[in-house]
Design a protein around this motif. Sequence first.
Motif, PDB file in Angstrom:
ATOM      1  N   MET A 199       0.860  -1.187   0.000  1.00 12.35           N
ATOM      2  CA  MET A 199       0.000   0.000   0.000  1.00 12.35           C
ATOM      3  C   MET A 199       0.901   1.243   0.000  1.00 12.35           C
ATOM      4  SD  MET A 199      -0.802   2.289   2.562  1.00 12.35           S
ATOM      5  CE  MET A 199      -1.771   3.759   2.424  1.00 12.35           C
ATOM      6  N   THR A 259       0.374  10.435  -1.910  1.00 11.01           N
ATOM      7  CA  THR A 259       0.449  11.835  -1.479  1.00 11.01           C
ATOM      8  C   THR A 259       1.872  12.259  -1.103  1.00 11.01           C
ATOM      9  OG1 THR A 259      -1.693  11.340  -0.436  1.00 11.01           O
ATOM     10  CG2 THR A 259      -0.664  13.421   0.165  1.00 11.01           C
ATOM     11  N   LYS A 260       2.685  11.316  -0.673  1.00 12.14           N
ATOM     12  CA  LYS A 260       3.968  11.640  -0.048  1.00 12.14           C
ATOM     13  C   LYS A 260       5.101  11.654  -1.090  1.00 12.14           C
ATOM     14  CE  LYS A 260       1.328  11.618   3.553  1.00 12.14           C
ATOM     15  NZ  LYS A 260       1.199  10.505   4.482  1.00 12.14           N
TER      16      LYS A 260
HETATM   17  C1  LIG Z   1       0.146   9.772   4.978  1.00 16.40           C
HETATM   18  C2  LIG Z   1       0.267   8.321   5.236  1.00 16.40           C
HETATM   19  C3  LIG Z   1      -0.826   7.468   5.068  1.00 16.40           C
HETATM   20  C4  LIG Z   1      -2.198   7.975   4.691  1.00 16.40           C
HETATM   21  O1  LIG Z   1      -2.240   8.489   3.408  1.00 16.40           O
HETATM   22  P1  LIG Z   1      -3.212   9.684   2.907  1.00 16.40           P
HETATM   23  O2  LIG Z   1      -2.820   9.867   1.493  1.00 16.40           O
HETATM   24  O3  LIG Z   1      -2.950  10.868   3.796  1.00 16.40           O
HETATM   25  O4  LIG Z   1      -4.615   9.200   3.078  1.00 16.40           O
HETATM   26  C5  LIG Z   1      -0.614   6.114   5.279  1.00 16.40           C
HETATM   27  N1  LIG Z   1       0.584   5.621   5.646  1.00 16.40           N
HETATM   28  C6  LIG Z   1       1.657   6.421   5.826  1.00 16.40           C
HETATM   29  C7  LIG Z   1       2.958   5.832   6.228  1.00 16.40           C
HETATM   30  C8  LIG Z   1       1.537   7.796   5.622  1.00 16.40           C
HETATM   31  O5  LIG Z   1       2.599   8.590   5.821  1.00 16.40           O
END
Ligand SMILES: *Cc1c(COP(=O)(O)O)cnc(C)c1O
Length: 374
Positions: A193, A197-198
Motif C-alpha cells: 500500500m 500523497t507523499k
Molecule cells: C500519509 C500516510 C498514510 C495515509 O495516506 P493519505 O494519502 O494521507 O490518506 C498512510 N501511511 C503512511 C505511512 C503515511 O505517511
Amino acid sequence: MSLHPETLLAHAGTSVDTNNGAILHPPQMVTTFHRSGDGSYPSGNIYTRSSNPTRRLFEETLATLEGGAACAAFSSGQAATMAILQSLSPDSHVLIPESAYFGIGALLSEVLEGKSLTFDRVDMTNLIEVKAKILPNTRLIWVETPSNPLCLISDIEALARLAHQNEAVLVVDNTLSTPLLQNPLKHGADLVMHSVTKFLSGHSDVLAGAVIAKEETLLQKIRQVQILGGAVMDPFSAWLALRGMRSLGARMRIHQENARLIASFLAGHHRVKCVHYPGLATGDVQTLVAHQMSGYGGLFSFEVYGTAEDALAITSRVKVFTRATSLGGTESLIEHRYSVEKPPTTTPPTLLRCSVGLEHPDDLIEDLAQALSF
Ligand SMILES: *Cc1c(COP(=O)(O)O)cnc(C)c1O
C-alpha cells in the motif's frame, strides 16, 4: 534489456501520442466513454469510476515498479487502506503494528471495529509476540517498515511466513521507502500500500493512494470495493502523480543525503536524546535494513531532553523548516506528532518528526541548530 528503476521512473507515463507526436499524453479529464452500435466498449473503458486511461497508466507504472501483477489507484492512502480492510470476509481478525501511521489504528477502532472486523496491536518487530497474537481467524497482518514516525524496522520475509502459515495476507505500507528503496513483494508480501500523497507525488499537491498486488486475484475484491464505493484516483491526480514520479530517483537521492547529514548532526547534539533513522541503525536492525532496503529515505524523528512543551517550543523557532503535517515534499517539514496523536499513542511526547526536503543541507542544519539553542 532490463532497465533500472531510475530509468523506468524518468520515463513514467511517457509515450508518444501517435495522433500528434506529443511525447506525453494529456490527462483524460472525462467521465464517460463511447459505446459501439453492437453494445460493446471497444476502448475497454465505460465510466471513469470503473476505469480511466490516465489512472490506468499510473496503475501500470506503479505495478511494474513494485514488481506486482496489478495496481488499483485510490483517492487517498486512507481510501486504499479502507478498501483493503473492507475486502476481508466478515469476522476476520487483523493485526496492526503498535507504532505505525496513526490513521490505520483510528480507522479500525473508530470506524470498522465491531461492524465486521476485530483487531489487535502488536510490536511487529518482535516475531514471538506476533506469533502469539495470531488467532485462527487472523486474515491480515499489516506492517509498516520503516514505520512512521519511529522508523522501526520489521522483518518482511519472516512476517510473510507467519501470515501464510495462517492463511493470512501480509500487507506492507511502503510509503516511506517508495518502490525505489524497498520492494516488499520480492520479500514475500502479498500486497503493498502507498500513500501516493507523499514521496511518490513529491510536491505536496496531490492526495492519492494505491494498492499493488503480487497476484491479480488478490486485487479482485479490493477493486470491487473501490469501484462500487467510488474512492478512485481522479485523472488529474494520476497525471500529476506520474509527473512527480519522473523525478523521484533524483529527489530521493537528495532527500536521503540531506536526511543523513541532519540526522548525524542531531545525533551529536547535547539536547538530543536519540535519533530514529534507518541510516543510523546498528546491529541486527542494520543487517535487516541492508537485506530488505536499498536506501534509508528522507524521513527521521528525534527525541529531545525535557518535556512535550520543550519539544513543541523548538518547532516554534524554526525558520527554514515549515511547521506542518505530511511528508515527502520538496520543502522540509517538522511536526510534534504527540500533540496530534494524543495519548494513548506510542509516539513519545518529546519526539519531533522531520520530513527532509531538497533545500541546501547547511541551511537545514543551521535552522535546527538555532531552534535547539535556548
Ligand atoms: C500519509 C500516510 C498514510 C495515509 O495516506 P493519505 O494519502 O494521507 O490518506 C498512510 N501511511 C503512511 C505511512 C503515511 O505517511
